[in-house]
Design a protein around this motif. Structure first.
Motif, PDB file in Angstrom:
ATOM      1  N   ALA A  51       0.829  -1.211   0.000  1.00  0.00           N
ATOM      2  CA  ALA A  51       0.000   0.000   0.000  1.00  0.00           C
ATOM      3  C   ALA A  51       0.859   1.256   0.000  1.00  0.00           C
ATOM      4  O   ALA A  51       0.562   2.223  -0.710  1.00  0.00           O
ATOM      5  CB  ALA A  51      -0.935  -0.009   1.210  1.00  0.00           C
ATOM      6  N   VAL A  52       1.933   1.252   0.792  1.00  0.00           N
ATOM      7  CA  VAL A  52       2.812   2.421   0.861  1.00  0.00           C
ATOM      8  C   VAL A  52       3.568   2.599  -0.445  1.00  0.00           C
ATOM      9  O   VAL A  52       3.654   3.707  -0.984  1.00  0.00           O
ATOM     10  CB  VAL A  52       3.790   2.296   2.058  1.00  0.00           C
ATOM     11  CG1 VAL A  52       4.853   3.380   2.010  1.00  0.00           C
ATOM     12  CG2 VAL A  52       3.020   2.361   3.373  1.00  0.00           C
ATOM     13  N   LYS A  53       4.101   1.524  -0.968  1.00  0.00           N
ATOM     14  CA  LYS A  53       4.914   1.594  -2.190  1.00  0.00           C
ATOM     15  C   LYS A  53       4.143   2.217  -3.350  1.00  0.00           C
ATOM     16  O   LYS A  53       4.704   2.989  -4.134  1.00  0.00           O
ATOM     17  CB  LYS A  53       5.415   0.199  -2.563  1.00  0.00           C
ATOM     18  CG  LYS A  53       6.389   0.192  -3.707  1.00  0.00           C
ATOM     19  CD  LYS A  53       6.937  -1.198  -3.963  1.00  0.00           C
ATOM     20  CE  LYS A  53       7.919  -1.152  -5.118  1.00  0.00           C
ATOM     21  NZ  LYS A  53       8.464  -2.477  -5.414  1.00  0.00           N
ATOM     22  N   GLU A  54       2.859   1.921  -3.441  1.00  0.00           N
ATOM     23  CA  GLU A  54       2.075   2.465  -4.567  1.00  0.00           C
ATOM     24  C   GLU A  54       1.743   3.945  -4.405  1.00  0.00           C
ATOM     25  O   GLU A  54       1.278   4.587  -5.347  1.00  0.00           O
ATOM     26  CB  GLU A  54       0.811   1.631  -4.803  1.00  0.00           C
ATOM     27  CG  GLU A  54      -0.261   1.801  -3.776  1.00  0.00           C
ATOM     28  CD  GLU A  54      -1.484   0.930  -4.040  1.00  0.00           C
ATOM     29  OE1 GLU A  54      -2.569   1.338  -3.599  1.00  0.00           O
ATOM     30  OE2 GLU A  54      -1.361  -0.130  -4.664  1.00  0.00           O
ATOM     31  N   GLN A  55       2.009   4.511  -3.227  1.00  0.00           N
ATOM     32  CA  GLN A  55       1.716   5.921  -2.970  1.00  0.00           C
ATOM     33  C   GLN A  55       2.846   6.869  -3.363  1.00  0.00           C
ATOM     34  O   GLN A  55       2.693   8.076  -3.238  1.00  0.00           O
ATOM     35  CB  GLN A  55       1.435   6.131  -1.478  1.00  0.00           C
ATOM     36  CG  GLN A  55       0.198   5.474  -0.982  1.00  0.00           C
ATOM     37  CD  GLN A  55      -1.053   6.046  -1.588  1.00  0.00           C
ATOM     38  OE1 GLN A  55      -1.233   7.249  -1.662  1.00  0.00           O
ATOM     39  NE2 GLN A  55      -1.926   5.184  -2.038  1.00  0.00           N
ATOM     40  N   MET A  56       3.990   6.324  -3.784  1.00  0.00           N
ATOM     41  CA  MET A  56       5.154   7.190  -3.957  1.00  0.00           C
ATOM     42  C   MET A  56       6.001   6.773  -5.146  1.00  0.00           C
ATOM     43  O   MET A  56       5.945   5.630  -5.579  1.00  0.00           O
ATOM     44  CB  MET A  56       5.985   7.198  -2.671  1.00  0.00           C
ATOM     45  CG  MET A  56       6.435   5.857  -2.188  1.00  0.00           C
ATOM     46  SD  MET A  56       7.253   5.877  -0.550  1.00  0.00           S
ATOM     47  CE  MET A  56       5.998   6.493   0.549  1.00  0.00           C
ATOM     48  N   PRO A  57       6.804   7.714  -5.643  1.00  0.00           N
ATOM     49  CA  PRO A  57       7.734   7.362  -6.724  1.00  0.00           C
ATOM     50  C   PRO A  57       8.825   6.415  -6.199  1.00  0.00           C
ATOM     51  O   PRO A  57       9.063   6.320  -4.988  1.00  0.00           O
ATOM     52  CB  PRO A  57       8.336   8.702  -7.155  1.00  0.00           C
ATOM     53  CG  PRO A  57       8.011   9.670  -6.068  1.00  0.00           C
ATOM     54  CD  PRO A  57       6.865   9.129  -5.283  1.00  0.00           C
ATOM     55  N   GLU A  58       9.481   5.734  -7.120  1.00  0.00           N
ATOM     56  CA  GLU A  58      10.500   4.740  -6.760  1.00  0.00           C
ATOM     57  C   GLU A  58      11.582   5.329  -5.854  1.00  0.00           C
ATOM     58  O   GLU A  58      12.014   4.681  -4.908  1.00  0.00           O
ATOM     59  CB  GLU A  58      11.120   4.157  -8.032  1.00  0.00           C
ATOM     60  CG  GLU A  58      12.144   3.073  -7.778  1.00  0.00           C
ATOM     61  CD  GLU A  58      11.578   1.778  -7.185  1.00  0.00           C
ATOM     62  OE1 GLU A  58      12.371   0.987  -6.657  1.00  0.00           O
ATOM     63  OE2 GLU A  58      10.344   1.568  -7.231  1.00  0.00           O
ATOM     64  N   ARG A  59      12.032   6.530  -6.144  1.00  0.00           N
ATOM     65  CA  ARG A  59      13.090   7.153  -5.340  1.00  0.00           C
ATOM     66  C   ARG A  59      12.663   7.298  -3.879  1.00  0.00           C
ATOM     67  O   ARG A  59      13.440   7.046  -2.957  1.00  0.00           O
ATOM     68  CB  ARG A  59      13.459   8.512  -5.945  1.00  0.00           C
ATOM     69  CG  ARG A  59      14.766   9.061  -5.405  1.00  0.00           C
ATOM     70  CD  ARG A  59      15.145  10.376  -6.099  1.00  0.00           C
ATOM     71  NE  ARG A  59      15.197  11.380  -5.057  1.00  0.00           N
ATOM     72  CZ  ARG A  59      14.379  12.406  -4.917  1.00  0.00           C
ATOM     73  NH1 ARG A  59      13.432  12.637  -5.781  1.00  0.00           N
ATOM     74  NH2 ARG A  59      14.498  13.241  -3.919  1.00  0.00           N
ATOM     75  N   ARG A  60      11.428   7.680  -3.645  1.00  0.00           N
ATOM     76  CA  ARG A  60      10.938   7.835  -2.275  1.00  0.00           C
ATOM     77  C   ARG A  60      10.739   6.465  -1.632  1.00  0.00           C
ATOM     78  O   ARG A  60      10.964   6.305  -0.439  1.00  0.00           O
ATOM     79  CB  ARG A  60       9.644   8.654  -2.254  1.00  0.00           C
ATOM     80  CG  ARG A  60       9.057   8.898  -0.877  1.00  0.00           C
ATOM     81  CD  ARG A  60       9.989   9.484   0.163  1.00  0.00           C
ATOM     82  NE  ARG A  60      10.588  10.724  -0.208  1.00  0.00           N
ATOM     83  CZ  ARG A  60      11.192  11.572   0.620  1.00  0.00           C
ATOM     84  NH1 ARG A  60      11.273  11.308   1.911  1.00  0.00           N
ATOM     85  NH2 ARG A  60      11.735  12.673   0.185  1.00  0.00           N
TER      86      ARG A  60
END
Length: 189
Positions: free
Chosen positions: A9-18
């Motif tokens: 869930a967290v990973k899909e909220q942000m760009p790869e770098r973040r």
């Protein structure tokens, strides 16, 4: 919700770098928890969620703050502060995190607060010094973190305050109070 589900869930909220930053904060939080006698499971969970709302539209973050009895004074300061309080709110409302210690570590990872808990200090410091961070003071912060959470955090807050001053930005009062409280803690030792 299981750890793997939270991570997805967290990973899909942000760009790869973040996301790479979040992974670094997770790893560093666990290392710091083990080094200073904290709870590595709580540190990992708070680190997973610490930047959940970071890339949400600022209007959405402001709406969460306005409508949910969160500190209204945040809205008068840099938008970079907003995601921490919005994120703690969402961690509870959406993911069912009830542990106030974890929620506080999310809530105060950007500004700090007076009388920070061990978990607050761990997550805040991990955010400053995770392996992907690269700014002038990070080497000193990492060096100090070998022996003192408080001294490393003071160096981190000094770096943040110096940066804000150099940009002519306002400094959130809680950050100054946090720094002063950490100095007081060191002087009591």
């Amino acid at each position: 919700m299981k750890r793997e589900q939270l991570i997805a869930a967290v990973k899909e909220q942000m760009p790869e770098r973040r996301w790479l930053h979040t992974l670094g904060v997770m790893e560093t939080s666990v290392i710091l928890a083990n080094r200073f006698g904290g709870d590595p499971v709580k540190a990992d969970l708070a680190a997973i969620l610490h930047d959940y709302c970071k890339y949400w539209p600022v209007q959405e973050q402001a709406k969460i703050i306005r409508e949910n009895d969160l500190p209204q004074d945040l809205l008068a300061f840099d938008k970079e502060l907003w995601h921490s309080h919005a994120g703690a709110y969402i961690a509870k409302a959406q993911f069912g995190i009830e542990d106030e210690e974890i929620l506080d570590a999310i809530r105060y990872h950007t500004s700090g607060r007076e009388q920070m808990t061990l978990l607050d200090k761990i997550v805040c410091l991990a955010d400053y010094m995770e392996p992907g961070r690269d700014f002038p003071a990070v080497g000193l912060i990492r060096e100090l973190a070998e022996h003192s959470l408080e001294k490393a955090l003071i160096a981190g807050f000094d770096s943040t305050i110096g940066f804000l001053l150099s940009k002519g930005k306002r400094i959130y009062p809680l950050t100054i109070l946090t720094r002063n409280d950490l100095i007081h803690q060191i002087n009591k030792e």
